[in-house]
Design an enzyme around this catalytic site. Sequence first.
Site, PDB file in Angstrom:
ATOM      1  N   HIS A   1      -4.668  -3.263   6.359  1.00 58.41           N
ATOM      2  CA  HIS A   1      -4.363  -3.743   4.975  1.00 58.41           C
ATOM      3  C   HIS A   1      -5.760  -3.986   4.208  1.00 58.41           C
ATOM      4  O   HIS A   1      -6.000  -5.230   4.100  1.00 58.41           O
ATOM      5  CB  HIS A   1      -3.187  -4.734   4.791  1.00 58.41           C
ATOM      6  CG  HIS A   1      -3.203  -5.337   3.126  1.00 58.41           C
ATOM      7  ND1 HIS A   1      -2.667  -4.472   2.198  1.00 58.41           N
ATOM      8  CD2 HIS A   1      -3.566  -6.250   2.578  1.00 58.41           C
ATOM      9  CE1 HIS A   1      -2.668  -5.015   1.107  1.00 58.41           C
ATOM     10  NE2 HIS A   1      -3.440  -6.084   1.279  1.00 58.41           N
TER      11      HIS A   1
ATOM     12  N   ASP B   1       0.925  -1.309  -0.031  1.00 61.97           N
ATOM     13  CA  ASP B   1      -0.032   0.209  -0.103  1.00 61.97           C
ATOM     14  C   ASP B   1       0.809   1.271   0.066  1.00 61.97           C
ATOM     15  O   ASP B   1       0.647   2.131  -0.553  1.00 61.97           O
ATOM     16  CB  ASP B   1      -0.936   0.045   1.173  1.00 61.97           C
ATOM     17  CG  ASP B   1      -1.574  -1.301   1.412  1.00 61.97           C
ATOM     18  OD1 ASP B   1      -2.471  -1.850   0.662  1.00 61.97           O
ATOM     19  OD2 ASP B   1      -1.271  -2.121   2.170  1.00 61.97           O
TER      20      ASP B   1
HETATM   21  N1  NAD Z   1      -0.922  -8.027   2.426  1.00 61.69           N
HETATM   22  C1  NAD Z   1      -0.686  -7.794   0.975  1.00 61.69           C
HETATM   23  O1  NAD Z   1      -0.382  -6.359   0.691  1.00 61.69           O
HETATM   24  C2  NAD Z   1      -1.048  -8.843   0.008  1.00 61.69           C
HETATM   25  C3  NAD Z   1      -0.881  -8.515  -1.357  1.00 61.69           C
HETATM   26  C4  NAD Z   1      -1.302  -9.591  -2.266  1.00 61.69           C
HETATM   27  C5  NAD Z   1      -1.652 -10.526  -1.726  1.00 61.69           C
HETATM   28  N2  NAD Z   1      -2.016 -10.841  -0.413  1.00 61.69           N
HETATM   29  C6  NAD Z   1      -2.526 -12.274  -0.049  1.00 61.69           C
HETATM   30  O2  NAD Z   1      -1.229 -13.106  -0.053  1.00 61.69           O
HETATM   31  C7  NAD Z   1      -1.913 -14.449  -0.078  1.00 61.69           C
HETATM   32  C8  NAD Z   1      -1.436 -15.521  -1.318  1.00 61.69           C
HETATM   33  O3  NAD Z   1      -1.591 -14.959  -2.382  1.00 61.69           O
HETATM   34  P1  NAD Z   1      -1.022 -15.562  -3.687  1.00 61.69           P
HETATM   35  O4  NAD Z   1      -1.584 -14.700  -4.801  1.00 61.69           O
HETATM   36  O5  NAD Z   1       0.212 -16.143  -3.451  1.00 61.69           O
HETATM   37  O6  NAD Z   1      -2.174 -17.055  -3.701  1.00 61.69           O
HETATM   38  P2  NAD Z   1      -1.892 -18.251  -4.202  1.00 61.69           P
HETATM   39  O7  NAD Z   1      -3.206 -19.023  -4.141  1.00 61.69           O
HETATM   40  O8  NAD Z   1      -1.123 -18.188  -5.650  1.00 61.69           O
HETATM   41  O9  NAD Z   1      -0.973 -19.104  -3.356  1.00 61.69           O
HETATM   42  C9  NAD Z   1      -1.156 -19.421  -1.840  1.00 61.69           C
HETATM   43  C10 NAD Z   1      -0.303 -20.817  -1.644  1.00 61.69           C
HETATM   44  O10 NAD Z   1      -0.600 -20.869  -0.526  1.00 61.69           O
HETATM   45  C11 NAD Z   1      -0.769 -22.392  -0.461  1.00 61.69           C
HETATM   46  N3  NAD Z   1      -1.429 -22.539   1.012  1.00 61.69           N
HETATM   47  C12 NAD Z   1      -2.453 -22.460   1.341  1.00 61.69           C
HETATM   48  N4  NAD Z   1      -2.636 -22.827   2.444  1.00 61.69           N
HETATM   49  C13 NAD Z   1      -1.688 -23.136   3.122  1.00 61.69           C
HETATM   50  C14 NAD Z   1      -1.249 -23.583   4.310  1.00 61.69           C
HETATM   51  N5  NAD Z   1      -1.991 -23.600   5.379  1.00 61.69           N
HETATM   52  N6  NAD Z   1       0.025 -23.767   4.646  1.00 61.69           N
HETATM   53  C15 NAD Z   1       0.870 -23.515   3.498  1.00 61.69           C
HETATM   54  N7  NAD Z   1       0.690 -23.293   2.237  1.00 61.69           N
HETATM   55  C16 NAD Z   1      -0.501 -22.917   2.269  1.00 61.69           C
HETATM   56  C17 NAD Z   1      -1.519 -22.916  -1.630  1.00 61.69           C
HETATM   57  O11 NAD Z   1      -1.212 -24.308  -1.971  1.00 61.69           O
HETATM   58  C18 NAD Z   1      -0.770 -21.840  -2.552  1.00 61.69           C
HETATM   59  O12 NAD Z   1       0.209 -22.373  -3.087  1.00 61.69           O
HETATM   60  C19 NAD Z   1      -3.442 -14.435  -0.367  1.00 61.69           C
HETATM   61  O13 NAD Z   1      -4.021 -14.391   0.930  1.00 61.69           O
HETATM   62  C20 NAD Z   1      -3.515 -12.995  -0.705  1.00 61.69           C
HETATM   63  O14 NAD Z   1      -4.733 -12.378  -0.632  1.00 61.69           O
HETATM   64  C21 NAD Z   1      -1.591  -9.883   0.388  1.00 61.69           C
HETATM   65  O1  LMR Z   2      -6.848  -7.337  -1.952  1.00 59.59           O
HETATM   66  C1  LMR Z   2      -6.366  -8.540  -1.910  1.00 59.59           C
HETATM   67  O2  LMR Z   2      -7.105  -9.264  -1.701  1.00 59.59           O
HETATM   68  C2  LMR Z   2      -5.137  -8.616  -2.745  1.00 59.59           C
HETATM   69  C3  LMR Z   2      -4.182  -7.837  -1.920  1.00 59.59           C
HETATM   70  O3  LMR Z   2      -4.106  -7.841  -0.450  1.00 59.59           O
HETATM   71  C4  LMR Z   2      -3.560  -6.611  -2.381  1.00 59.59           C
HETATM   72  O4  LMR Z   2      -3.616  -5.380  -1.774  1.00 59.59           O
HETATM   73  O5  LMR Z   2      -3.298  -6.480  -3.765  1.00 59.59           O
END
Ligand code: NAD
Ligand code: LMR
Length: 356
Positions: free
Chosen positions: A215, A187
């Site tokens: 977030h 962010d």
């Molecule tokens: N904080 C932020 O700024 C931010 C930004 C983008 C995404 N995210 C979040 O990050 C997370 C991951 O996003 P992504 O795009 O990589 O998702 P994704 O689905 O591509 O990958 C998630 C991975 O986690 C694995 N997984 C699920 N549960 C698990 C567990 N208990 N233990 C171990 N592995 C597990 C899945 O098998 C998968 O490979 C999501 O929650 C998304 O919303 C946060």
């Molecule tokens: O909003 C979402 O679920 C994705 C991620 O947290 C983001 O900010 O891109």
Amino acid sequence: MISQNFSKLLVQSVRNYSTSNFFVSGTGKKPLRVAITGASGQIGYQLCFRIASGEMLGKDQPVILQCLELPQALNALKGVSMELDDCAFPLLKGIVQTDDPNKAFEGADYALLVGARPRSKGMERGDLLKANAEIFSVQGKALNNHANRDTLRVLVVGNPANTNALIAARNAPNIDPKRFSAMTRLDHNRGLAQLAEKLKCSVTDIEKFAIWGNHSATQYPDVTQTVVKGKSAKTLINDEKWIKENFIPTVQQRGAAIIAARGLSSAASAASAAIDHMRDWTFGTNGQWTSMAVYSDGSYGADKGLYFSFPVIVDKNGKYEIVQNIKLDQFSQERFDVTRKELLSEKDGVASLLPN
Ligand SMILES: NC(=O)c1ccc[n+]([C@@H]2O[C@H](COP(=O)([O-])OP(=O)(O)OC[C@H]3O[C@@H](n4cnc5c(N)ncnc54)[C@H](O)[C@@H]3O)[C@@H](O)[C@H]2O)c1
Ligand SMILES: O=C(O)C[C@H](O)C(=O)O
């Protein structure tokens, strides 16, 4: 040379490179253990390579990647591990592949908790709260029992990140809660990019920008203190309407906008922000502000114990301090209260997973 154990009962694979010499020649540094959950997911797939190439902990710091995945994703993780081999990264001293959090966090110095169910099109973050809460409760306990408590830094990326950090930390009673954090650096970076575009300046010209709170769409991207090349950003922008009706909502809703455009949540930018967060938390911010969701000590009235995004400065020893004595004007205070209340309500929603 490369050993691999794969059994159906304990699905774990460990690769050790150069096991006879755990020190990168010339650096004398012992490898640091970096746990990554969800390592074969979109974000994890970026993180593994960037960390192994030295972008997070430095070009002279050997690492061992300790990758956690769900059982059904272990084959994909094996593929990631094969690609890591094929990069021949000099700093990569080993890869652990496992579906057991106790193994993944064994001796961990860093933990990037990414693995969670991502939000899909049209889904609200609140819907994910309960499903993901259980994961972070289990992982908090495993960190408590197995991580290196003296060095550990935990970054929660998986959403809802702030509340997941709260759950993990509360399930790790023997670890200092200040060793846990949640990611609002994405962010923060989004805000810098929007401001740089508006003011036709470089992102590095912008100082004292901050994200407050959660977030989520309630976060408050605050430009009231922001300075660009020594001048007030608000004065330079000279357009309150743009700040309130364009800038703030754009930053707040950028995650949803990426999902709408890509059909998937942001991944490369999220991984990049995670690297920025951990690097700055390790090496310092050189007196500059950044945004991190950290354990609230009650600063500014954010309830003690919440994982709340504040402006922070990290010193060269990796110790962060919440920036103090910022005067919140009435508009800022209102925005602050909205995001604070959302975090309190998320906390209420997972109360059963928060040990006393
Ligand atoms: N904080 C932020 O700024 C931010 C930004 C983008 C995404 N995210 C979040 O990050 C997370 C991951 O996003 P992504 O795009 O990589 O998702 P994704 O689905 O591509 O990958 C998630 C991975 O986690 C694995 N997984 C699920 N549960 C698990 C567990 N208990 N233990 C171990 N592995 C597990 C899945 O098998 C998968 O490979 C999501 O929650 C998304 O919303 C946060
Ligand atoms: O909003 C979402 O679920 C994705 C991620 O947290 C983001 O900010 O891109």
